[in-house]
Write a protein that holds these residues in place. Sequence first.
Motif, PDB file in Angstrom:
ATOM      1  N   LEU A 119      35.196  65.211  42.349  1.00  0.00           N
ATOM      2  CA  LEU A 119      36.291  65.847  41.621  1.00  0.00           C
ATOM      3  C   LEU A 119      37.406  66.335  42.532  1.00  0.00           C
ATOM      4  CD1 LEU A 119      34.333  67.833  38.894  1.00  0.00           C
ATOM      5  CD2 LEU A 119      35.178  65.479  38.855  1.00  0.00           C
ATOM      6  N   ALA A 120      37.103  66.614  43.797  1.00  0.00           N
ATOM      7  CA  ALA A 120      38.167  66.997  44.726  1.00  0.00           C
ATOM      8  C   ALA A 120      39.200  65.887  44.876  1.00  0.00           C
ATOM      9  CB  ALA A 120      37.574  67.354  46.080  1.00  0.00           C
ATOM     10  N   HIS A 121      38.779  64.659  44.643  1.00  0.00           N
ATOM     11  CA  HIS A 121      39.683  63.523  44.807  1.00  0.00           C
ATOM     12  C   HIS A 121      40.862  63.589  43.839  1.00  0.00           C
ATOM     13  CE1 HIS A 121      35.974  62.392  46.740  1.00  0.00           C
ATOM     14  NE2 HIS A 121      36.501  61.295  47.239  1.00  0.00           N
ATOM     15  N   THR A 122      40.626  64.117  42.637  1.00  0.00           N
ATOM     16  CA  THR A 122      41.728  64.198  41.675  1.00  0.00           C
ATOM     17  C   THR A 122      42.803  65.160  42.168  1.00  0.00           C
ATOM     18  OG1 THR A 122      40.668  65.980  40.405  1.00  0.00           O
ATOM     19  CG2 THR A 122      40.131  63.731  39.789  1.00  0.00           C
ATOM     20  N   ALA A 123      42.375  66.314  42.678  1.00  0.00           N
ATOM     21  CA  ALA A 123      43.338  67.292  43.179  1.00  0.00           C
ATOM     22  C   ALA A 123      44.071  66.760  44.399  1.00  0.00           C
ATOM     23  CB  ALA A 123      42.627  68.601  43.508  1.00  0.00           C
ATOM     24  N   ILE A 138      40.691  58.608  31.260  1.00  0.00           N
ATOM     25  CA  ILE A 138      40.513  57.805  32.462  1.00  0.00           C
ATOM     26  C   ILE A 138      41.817  57.075  32.793  1.00  0.00           C
ATOM     27  CG2 ILE A 138      38.031  57.587  32.060  1.00  0.00           C
ATOM     28  CD1 ILE A 138      38.551  54.797  30.971  1.00  0.00           C
ATOM     29  N   HIS A 139      41.802  56.338  33.877  1.00  0.00           N
ATOM     30  CA  HIS A 139      43.049  55.764  34.376  1.00  0.00           C
ATOM     31  C   HIS A 139      43.475  54.494  33.653  1.00  0.00           C
ATOM     32  CE1 HIS A 139      39.546  54.573  36.711  1.00  0.00           C
ATOM     33  NE2 HIS A 139      40.141  53.435  37.006  1.00  0.00           N
ATOM     34  N   ASP A 140      42.587  53.865  32.898  1.00  0.00           N
ATOM     35  CA  ASP A 140      42.962  52.668  32.147  1.00  0.00           C
ATOM     36  C   ASP A 140      42.619  52.892  30.680  1.00  0.00           C
ATOM     37  OD1 ASP A 140      43.696  50.189  31.266  1.00  0.00           O
ATOM     38  OD2 ASP A 140      42.292  49.054  32.508  1.00  0.00           O
ATOM     39  N   GLY A 166      44.786  63.859  38.554  1.00  0.00           N
ATOM     40  CA  GLY A 166      44.610  62.647  39.340  1.00  0.00           C
ATOM     41  C   GLY A 166      45.614  61.563  39.048  1.00  0.00           C
ATOM     42  N   GLN A 167      46.428  61.724  38.010  1.00  0.00           N
ATOM     43  CA  GLN A 167      47.389  60.682  37.641  1.00  0.00           C
ATOM     44  C   GLN A 167      48.844  61.138  37.728  1.00  0.00           C
ATOM     45  OE1 GLN A 167      46.429  58.128  34.242  1.00  0.00           O
ATOM     46  NE2 GLN A 167      44.378  59.020  34.181  1.00  0.00           N
ATOM     47  N   HIS A 168      49.061  62.376  38.207  1.00  0.00           N
ATOM     48  CA  HIS A 168      50.443  62.829  38.410  1.00  0.00           C
ATOM     49  C   HIS A 168      51.229  62.717  37.110  1.00  0.00           C
ATOM     50  CE1 HIS A 168      53.651  64.060  41.015  1.00  0.00           C
ATOM     51  NE2 HIS A 168      54.378  62.983  40.822  1.00  0.00           N
TER      52      HIS A 168
END
Length: 751
Positions: free
Chosen positions: A420-424, A531-533, A651-653
């Motif tokens: 989850l740190a990856h999203t931030a 999610i991203h897609d 995570g997607q700005h």
Amino acid sequence: MYEIAGRYRSAILDDIDPFIGTAATDLPSPHGLAATWWWPKPQVGNTHPGATSPLGMVSACAYSGAYPTGYGRYAKNTEGVPEEMFGRLQASGFTHFQQSGTGAIRKYYNYVRVTPMVQPLDELGESWGLRDEVAEAGYYAATLDTGVRCEITVGAKVAVHRYTFPEHHSARVVVDLSLGGLAIDLGRTVPLRAQVESIGHGRAQGTVVMEGVPLSVYLETDTPGWRQMLWYDRRLIDGGTRLDFDSIRHTTLRPFGMLFMGSTRPGQTVELRMGFSLRGCDQARRNLERECGPDAPAFNVVRSRTRARWREYVSRVQVEGGTRARRRVFATGLYHSLIKPAIADDESPFWPTAGPFAFDVCTMWDIYKTQLPLLAAIAPDRFADLLESLIRVCEEEGNFPIGYRMARGADRFFRQASALAHTALADAYALRLSGIDWSWALVHMSDDLRRMYGEDFYEHGVVHPITHTLDLAYGHFCTAQVARAVNDRRLADDSERRGRGWINAFDPATGLLRDSEFYEGGKWNYSFRLIHDMAARIGLAGGDAGFVAMLDEFFGYGAEPVKQPGRCPDSVEMAAGYALNRFEGLNNEPDMEAPWAYHYAGRPDRTAEVVHSALTWQFGTGPGGLPGNDDSGGLSSWYVWASLGLFPVAGQHLFLVNAPAFERAVLQAGDGEFVIETSGHRQTPIGVDGLDQSPPAQYVQSATLNGKPLHGSHLSAADVHRGGRLHLVLGPEPSDWGSRRRPPSHPAPKG
């Protein structure tokens, strides 16, 4: 209140009510959609009204030993209505380092209890009733039944107590360094080692090692003519100046500490000033000197400075319109969003270098969707400090933490989620956040994805619990963004390919997640994550119509009202509730972004209805004003964003746009001022106003951004952070606004 352009804008600091969320949920019976949602988690906010500083290291509050903050009356529970542990509000003293809004994280602090007494030392640990409580940002006060008026304020690393005594021949202020945790089964924290030292009149210091962390305190008090002594096992050590304990176990622990004792006149005040550090008593003393200054008394100085810090933070969001009740809930939500994590500069007990040390990340699962994007907007420096600390934890311990407490353990809470740190970090890079070595951060992002569940994901493309497949695929997507930006093409290509693995989590026959174990929820609660897609994900459900039909079922359109779990619900009742496959209604975290999934299927009008129902029926004024655990501010941050008519897609700005709850709002994001204004806004009372308790939802009819038409129901985070003006025309009926231009999806690259 002060007037701006003929309107009134709330002086938001004065609207904060720290008592909201401190008692069992007490909201009006919901109508409409909200009546169909089911709450599996404890129906209590689990906040406390104690003194806090924005994202500071120290908090202080009355201590009863109740679950989970040490304040209040409730026993430990994980489902339904909380049971009372005590029949009254009471306290045995005042402790430091409280959690905020959490549940069963098994780390509750409440270190260094201070007790003003007019009783013999033998009665230390007894509790007295609390009355005449007062709480505001940075300040807490109450009167004990013994007649002592107690006031506490805190700075970032200090606490100042002020006690007003009745006339007594032998008043005392007792400091207990042995206390830790809660008065529940398995809730106690016992020091491993300790040292206490009297170092001159009105001065003392000590260090207790709790769960491997050395917590040091340096204290001063203005008690002329009072005796100063150490004590052990409730017995005074006359003439002793030092206590040392090399090893302590639960079976050998006896309380110990220091006290100050003397006679008092009616209304005489005694001030106790305490500096804390995780790096020894000398640094604790310097912290006290830095925040309190050279002169005593310091109570009003510290209180004023902390109030000014709170004003600086919360004034970065201003709202106009709405009822007083709604503004109060909003202001308190903003306040609760800025209590945790605790970020202490130059205080890490685990590495010697300077820099921020963040703890009470309890947990990323609670805060990554809503609170961290809020910090990125209104407290970017502290957000950067948090990320720097998380990177350092990964360096030291090998993993980015899902949760991190005042103790080593980046691998704790791993059952909740992965990566989850990856999203931030992805959002921070997109914002060009300064102070982070991004090439070095990328090393840890990539390495972390190969640990724990990530190892199996690398080999098989799917892991169970199945939600971790979504987490890890999303973590790879976020890593790919940073890798592409720093020109690591090989890592970017590989991460993008692995990011496509989200599809392995879904059953194409149902359009829902595959059967698996689920943490606090079921597959319906997790099946509508953003999610991203999302375009491909909607395709799995049969397209827009099929996806909207599933969402409608999930949110209870056309369903009958449900009965919430009561006190001590049995397994049959809970199983029947889970079988509803229903939205958990902000009582829990897994599906808090699901209302905005409608945007991706061209139905932002449905989002407006669901969010409006939640804002109206699931939040209120008063101690019972939260529907569930505040979760370190994750729930309160949801309320803040939803009220502003924005929702961050972590995570997607990206921000999704919805009808706001206020006529006008100003968000000071970074260096820019982002204004959200409306035409046709209806003042919609919050349910607890006792007025019209079922006002209709409002819908966006059209929008402009900086004067240009905005046809899609989304903005880039850059649009918000650079500042600008979003104008929304609202109306009482759904429109086709946002139905054609969908928020972006990020399909897997071809080839």
